[in-house]
Design a protein around this motif. Structure first.
Motif, PDB file in Angstrom:
ATOM      1  N   GLY A  13      17.240  85.841 -75.310  1.00  9.30           N
ATOM      2  CA  GLY A  13      17.277  87.300 -75.302  1.00  9.30           C
ATOM      3  C   GLY A  13      16.016  87.972 -74.819  1.00  9.30           C
ATOM      4  O   GLY A  13      15.855  89.186 -75.015  1.00  9.30           O
ATOM      5  N   TYR A  14      15.106  87.236 -74.166  1.00  9.80           N
ATOM      6  CA  TYR A  14      13.815  87.801 -73.759  1.00  9.80           C
ATOM      7  C   TYR A  14      13.683  87.860 -72.235  1.00  9.80           C
ATOM      8  O   TYR A  14      14.314  87.070 -71.499  1.00  9.80           O
ATOM      9  CB  TYR A  14      12.657  86.961 -74.307  1.00  9.80           C
ATOM     10  CG  TYR A  14      12.480  87.064 -75.806  1.00  9.80           C
ATOM     11  CD1 TYR A  14      11.641  88.038 -76.356  1.00  9.80           C
ATOM     12  CD2 TYR A  14      13.140  86.190 -76.664  1.00  9.80           C
ATOM     13  CE1 TYR A  14      11.468  88.125 -77.733  1.00  9.80           C
ATOM     14  CE2 TYR A  14      12.984  86.277 -78.038  1.00  9.80           C
ATOM     15  CZ  TYR A  14      12.153  87.248 -78.571  1.00  9.80           C
ATOM     16  OH  TYR A  14      11.977  87.353 -79.937  1.00  9.80           O
ATOM     17  N   ILE A  15      12.823  88.798 -71.795  1.00  9.29           N
ATOM     18  CA  ILE A  15      12.321  88.793 -70.423  1.00  9.29           C
ATOM     19  C   ILE A  15      10.797  88.772 -70.510  1.00  9.29           C
ATOM     20  O   ILE A  15      10.208  89.259 -71.488  1.00  9.29           O
ATOM     21  CB  ILE A  15      12.781  90.028 -69.609  1.00  9.29           C
ATOM     22  CG1 ILE A  15      12.389  91.336 -70.307  1.00  9.29           C
ATOM     23  CG2 ILE A  15      14.277  89.999 -69.361  1.00  9.29           C
ATOM     24  CD1 ILE A  15      12.716  92.581 -69.501  1.00  9.29           C
ATOM     25  N   ASN A  16      10.165  88.183 -69.503  1.00  5.36           N
ATOM     26  CA  ASN A  16       8.701  88.082 -69.502  1.00  5.36           C
ATOM     27  C   ASN A  16       8.135  89.100 -68.521  1.00  5.36           C
ATOM     28  O   ASN A  16       8.361  89.013 -67.319  1.00  5.36           O
ATOM     29  CB  ASN A  16       8.270  86.670 -69.113  1.00  5.36           C
ATOM     30  CG  ASN A  16       6.782  86.466 -69.314  1.00  5.36           C
ATOM     31  OD1 ASN A  16       5.985  86.721 -68.414  1.00  5.36           O
ATOM     32  ND2 ASN A  16       6.394  86.007 -70.499  1.00  5.36           N
ATOM     33  N   LEU A  17       7.400  90.074 -69.055  1.00  7.04           N
ATOM     34  CA  LEU A  17       6.867  91.179 -68.250  1.00  7.04           C
ATOM     35  C   LEU A  17       5.353  91.084 -68.129  1.00  7.04           C
ATOM     36  O   LEU A  17       4.681  90.544 -69.013  1.00  7.04           O
ATOM     37  CB  LEU A  17       7.242  92.513 -68.905  1.00  7.04           C
ATOM     38  CG  LEU A  17       8.739  92.820 -68.994  1.00  7.04           C
ATOM     39  CD1 LEU A  17       8.977  94.096 -69.782  1.00  7.04           C
ATOM     40  CD2 LEU A  17       9.353  92.947 -67.606  1.00  7.04           C
ATOM     41  N   TYR A  53      25.638  97.244 -73.861  1.00  4.75           N
ATOM     42  CA  TYR A  53      24.506  96.589 -74.517  1.00  4.75           C
ATOM     43  C   TYR A  53      24.170  95.311 -73.761  1.00  4.75           C
ATOM     44  O   TYR A  53      25.045  94.459 -73.556  1.00  4.75           O
ATOM     45  CB  TYR A  53      24.831  96.285 -75.973  1.00  4.75           C
ATOM     46  CG  TYR A  53      24.855  97.526 -76.848  1.00  4.75           C
ATOM     47  CD1 TYR A  53      23.715  97.936 -77.535  1.00  4.75           C
ATOM     48  CD2 TYR A  53      26.007  98.303 -76.957  1.00  4.75           C
ATOM     49  CE1 TYR A  53      23.723  99.089 -78.322  1.00  4.75           C
ATOM     50  CE2 TYR A  53      26.027  99.460 -77.735  1.00  4.75           C
ATOM     51  CZ  TYR A  53      24.881  99.836 -78.416  1.00  4.75           C
ATOM     52  OH  TYR A  53      24.889 100.983 -79.178  1.00  4.75           O
ATOM     53  N   LEU A  54      22.917  95.204 -73.357  1.00  7.21           N
ATOM     54  CA  LEU A  54      22.512  94.057 -72.554  1.00  7.21           C
ATOM     55  C   LEU A  54      22.533  92.777 -73.365  1.00  7.21           C
ATOM     56  O   LEU A  54      22.353  92.787 -74.590  1.00  7.21           O
ATOM     57  CB  LEU A  54      21.115  94.276 -71.980  1.00  7.21           C
ATOM     58  CG  LEU A  54      21.038  95.257 -70.800  1.00  7.21           C
ATOM     59  CD1 LEU A  54      20.955  96.690 -71.281  1.00  7.21           C
ATOM     60  CD2 LEU A  54      19.854  94.925 -69.896  1.00  7.21           C
ATOM     61  N   ASN A  55      22.692  91.681 -72.636  1.00  7.88           N
ATOM     62  CA  ASN A  55      22.717  90.381 -73.285  1.00  7.88           C
ATOM     63  C   ASN A  55      22.204  89.328 -72.319  1.00  7.88           C
ATOM     64  O   ASN A  55      21.875  89.636 -71.159  1.00  7.88           O
ATOM     65  CB  ASN A  55      24.137  90.045 -73.759  1.00  7.88           C
ATOM     66  CG  ASN A  55      24.139  89.283 -75.071  1.00  7.88           C
ATOM     67  OD1 ASN A  55      23.286  88.422 -75.295  1.00  7.88           O
ATOM     68  ND2 ASN A  55      25.088  89.600 -75.933  1.00  7.88           N
ATOM     69  N   ASP A  97      21.077  93.310 -76.981  1.00  5.34           N
ATOM     70  CA  ASP A  97      21.672  94.244 -77.953  1.00  5.34           C
ATOM     71  C   ASP A  97      21.029  95.622 -77.888  1.00  5.34           C
ATOM     72  O   ASP A  97      20.918  96.324 -78.894  1.00  5.34           O
ATOM     73  CB  ASP A  97      21.575  93.681 -79.383  1.00  5.34           C
ATOM     74  CG  ASP A  97      22.291  92.356 -79.530  1.00  5.34           C
ATOM     75  OD1 ASP A  97      23.374  92.213 -78.920  1.00  5.34           O
ATOM     76  OD2 ASP A  97      21.785  91.461 -80.229  1.00  5.34           O
ATOM     77  N   LYS A  98      20.607  95.985 -76.688  1.00  7.40           N
ATOM     78  CA  LYS A  98      20.024  97.312 -76.472  1.00  7.40           C
ATOM     79  C   LYS A  98      20.667  97.942 -75.242  1.00  7.40           C
ATOM     80  O   LYS A  98      21.070  97.238 -74.311  1.00  7.40           O
ATOM     81  CB  LYS A  98      18.511  97.226 -76.268  1.00  7.40           C
ATOM     82  CG  LYS A  98      17.740  96.647 -77.450  1.00  7.40           C
ATOM     83  CD  LYS A  98      16.270  96.481 -77.127  1.00  7.40           C
ATOM     84  CE  LYS A  98      15.529  95.847 -78.301  1.00  7.40           C
ATOM     85  NZ  LYS A  98      14.097  95.611 -77.993  1.00  7.40           N
ATOM     86  N   THR A  99      20.729  99.283 -75.241  1.00 11.66           N
ATOM     87  CA  THR A  99      21.204  99.974 -74.050  1.00 11.66           C
ATOM     88  C   THR A  99      20.037 100.118 -73.083  1.00 11.66           C
ATOM     89  O   THR A  99      18.873  99.951 -73.457  1.00 11.66           O
ATOM     90  CB  THR A  99      21.754 101.367 -74.398  1.00 11.66           C
ATOM     91  OG1 THR A  99      20.691 102.186 -74.890  1.00 11.66           O
ATOM     92  CG2 THR A  99      22.852 101.268 -75.463  1.00 11.66           C
ATOM     93  N   ILE A 100      20.363 100.452 -71.828  1.00 12.12           N
ATOM     94  CA  ILE A 100      19.295 100.608 -70.841  1.00 12.12           C
ATOM     95  C   ILE A 100      18.407 101.809 -71.192  1.00 12.12           C
ATOM     96  O   ILE A 100      17.196 101.806 -70.914  1.00 12.12           O
ATOM     97  CB  ILE A 100      19.897 100.751 -69.419  1.00 12.12           C
ATOM     98  CG1 ILE A 100      18.807 100.595 -68.366  1.00 12.12           C
ATOM     99  CG2 ILE A 100      20.660 102.036 -69.276  1.00 12.12           C
ATOM    100  CD1 ILE A 100      18.170  99.216 -68.327  1.00 12.12           C
ATOM    101  N   ASN A 144      14.290 101.616 -71.686  1.00 11.11           N
ATOM    102  CA  ASN A 144      13.354 102.501 -70.984  1.00 11.11           C
ATOM    103  C   ASN A 144      12.375 103.155 -71.952  1.00 11.11           C
ATOM    104  O   ASN A 144      11.160 103.206 -71.700  1.00 11.11           O
ATOM    105  CB  ASN A 144      14.131 103.568 -70.201  1.00 11.11           C
ATOM    106  CG  ASN A 144      14.513 103.103 -68.804  1.00 11.11           C
ATOM    107  OD1 ASN A 144      13.673 103.015 -67.912  1.00 11.11           O
ATOM    108  ND2 ASN A 144      15.785 102.792 -68.626  1.00 11.11           N
ATOM    109  N   ASN A 145      12.876 103.650 -73.057  1.00 11.92           N
ATOM    110  CA  ASN A 145      12.008 104.307 -74.048  1.00 11.92           C
ATOM    111  C   ASN A 145      11.003 103.330 -74.647  1.00 11.92           C
ATOM    112  O   ASN A 145       9.810 103.651 -74.796  1.00 11.92           O
ATOM    113  CB  ASN A 145      12.860 104.918 -75.160  1.00 11.92           C
ATOM    114  CG  ASN A 145      13.642 106.123 -74.678  1.00 11.92           C
ATOM    115  OD1 ASN A 145      13.223 106.814 -73.747  1.00 11.92           O
ATOM    116  ND2 ASN A 145      14.777 106.384 -75.303  1.00 11.92           N
TER     117      ASN A 145
END
Length: 359
Positions: free
Chosen positions: A113-117, A79-81, A127-130, A134-135
């Motif tokens: 916990g954010y990324i800017n896209l 789980y990403l963090n 707290d999400k898997t890769i 993707n989904n």
């Protein structure tokens, strides 16, 4: 008059070497069993070793097994963090892609916990898997792109640290990845165990609790360090060989420090490596093992009577711990003989001075 002089000389001799009467380690005031307090205030619990209590004062295999089974956990998804870095590749829109493996050009998850896209702005990534990411990203970009076919992947794992310290070649901080990391894998990441280290003595610090991972003992109860997976914030400490010793003092043939073996060390092993008890001076009925529990500030003194050779089997069953001190007491006759050996040369010297004074 000469008798008075001799008596005076002897009195001075005894008084001068009076410290010899109580020289060396003293055991005369140690009770056969129970607790007592030394002159310096040390609380000591004396335990007599017998066949009846031998197993109750040794580590219990079942408890040992129960303690370490709880450390075994099944592999879990990653789980990403905060700290992890993502790259995103759009098959139909290369201008939006970040295909470099350089973390500086990727999307690092910030402390919130954010990324800017592009197009969608801030995206919650923790707290999400890769696979989940993707989904979700395909659905979000479908509002802006006709063909939102993309693949997100992790190019830097920097959110779940663990450390390897002690007797390894390249100790330091490392990070867990989406591949399960066993204790042995962690050790290999640190360059492996150094040549001067006893690899049976590995300590794992998890959630404030220190576990001694004796590889051989764990294998005996069906556990393997290959199956013990590292968790975030674990610390693995490889204890250097020189820190795993027991000490033999007193009337053994050889006073020395002995390194604890991979498979452990018994009292019989230690006495054997010290060439046994000295038959001319050792009191076989007064063999002691001093053990100090630093965490609980507790001192235990185990007493073994080896007058009967058959009881040496107890020594072969008594497992020693690191930093145990074995002391073999001298017989009362030997102690007295040593006192006399100090008095006689000194009294002879005083007599010689007295004769010189009469010249």
């Amino acid at each position: 008059m000469k008798h008075y002089q001799l008596f005076f000389i002897l009195a001075i001799s005894i008084g001068t070497v009076g410290c010899a009467v109580t020289s060396g380690l003293q055991t005369y005031d140690i009770p056969s069993e129970g607790k007592y307090t030394t002159d310096l205030g040390t609380q000591v619990n004396v335990i007599k070793i017998t066949q009846q209590n031998l197993f109750s004062i040794q580590p219990i295999s079942n408890d040992y097994q129960k303690t370490y089974y709880q450390l075994l956990k099944s592999p879990q998804s990653y789980y990403l963090n905060s700290g992890d870095v993502l790259s995103i590749q759009f098959w139909a829109y290369p201008e939006l892609s970040t295909v470099s493996n350089d973390p500086k050009s990727g999307y690092r998850i910030d402390h919130n916990g954010y990324i800017n896209l592009p197009l969608i702005g801030n995206y919650k990534s923790t707290d999400k898997t890769i696979a989940q990411i993707n989904n979700e990203l395909r659905k979000k970009f479908s509002s802006f792109l006709k063909n939102p076919d993309l693949i997100a992947r992790i190019i830097a794992y920097e959110s779940q640290p663990f450390s390897v310290q002690g007797g390894v070649k390249n100790g330091g901080q490392f990070f867990l990845t989406d591949r399960p990391t066993s204790i042995y894998t962690a050790l290999s990441l640190a360059g492996g165990v150094s040549e001067t280290t006893n690899n049976a003595f590995i300590q794992l610090v998890r959630d404030g609790i220190t576990y001694d991972l004796n590889a051989i003992e764990l294998e005996k109860i069906g556990l393997s360090l290959h199956k013990l997976l590292v968790q975030p914030n674990d610390t693995i400490y490889v204890v250097p060989r020189e820190n795993q010793k027991i000490y033999i003092m007193g009337e053994a043939f050889r006073n020395q420090a002995i390194t604890v073996r991979d498979q452990g060390l018994t009292l019989g092993d230690a006495l054997g490596e010290s060439l046994g008890l000295n038959p001319l001076s050792a009191s076989a009925s007064r063999v002691y093992i001093l053990r100090t529990n630093k965490k609980e500030h507790r001192t235990e003194l185990y007493h073994l009577n080896l007058l009967n050779f058959g009881d040496y089997s107890l020594a072969n069953q008594f497992q020693l711990h690191s930093n145990d001190v074995i002391y073999v007491d001298a017989t009362g006759l030997v102690r007295w003989q040593r006192i006399i050996n100090q008095i006689v040369p000194f009294s002879n010297a005083i007599t010689s001075f007295d004769r010189l004074g009469q010249l």
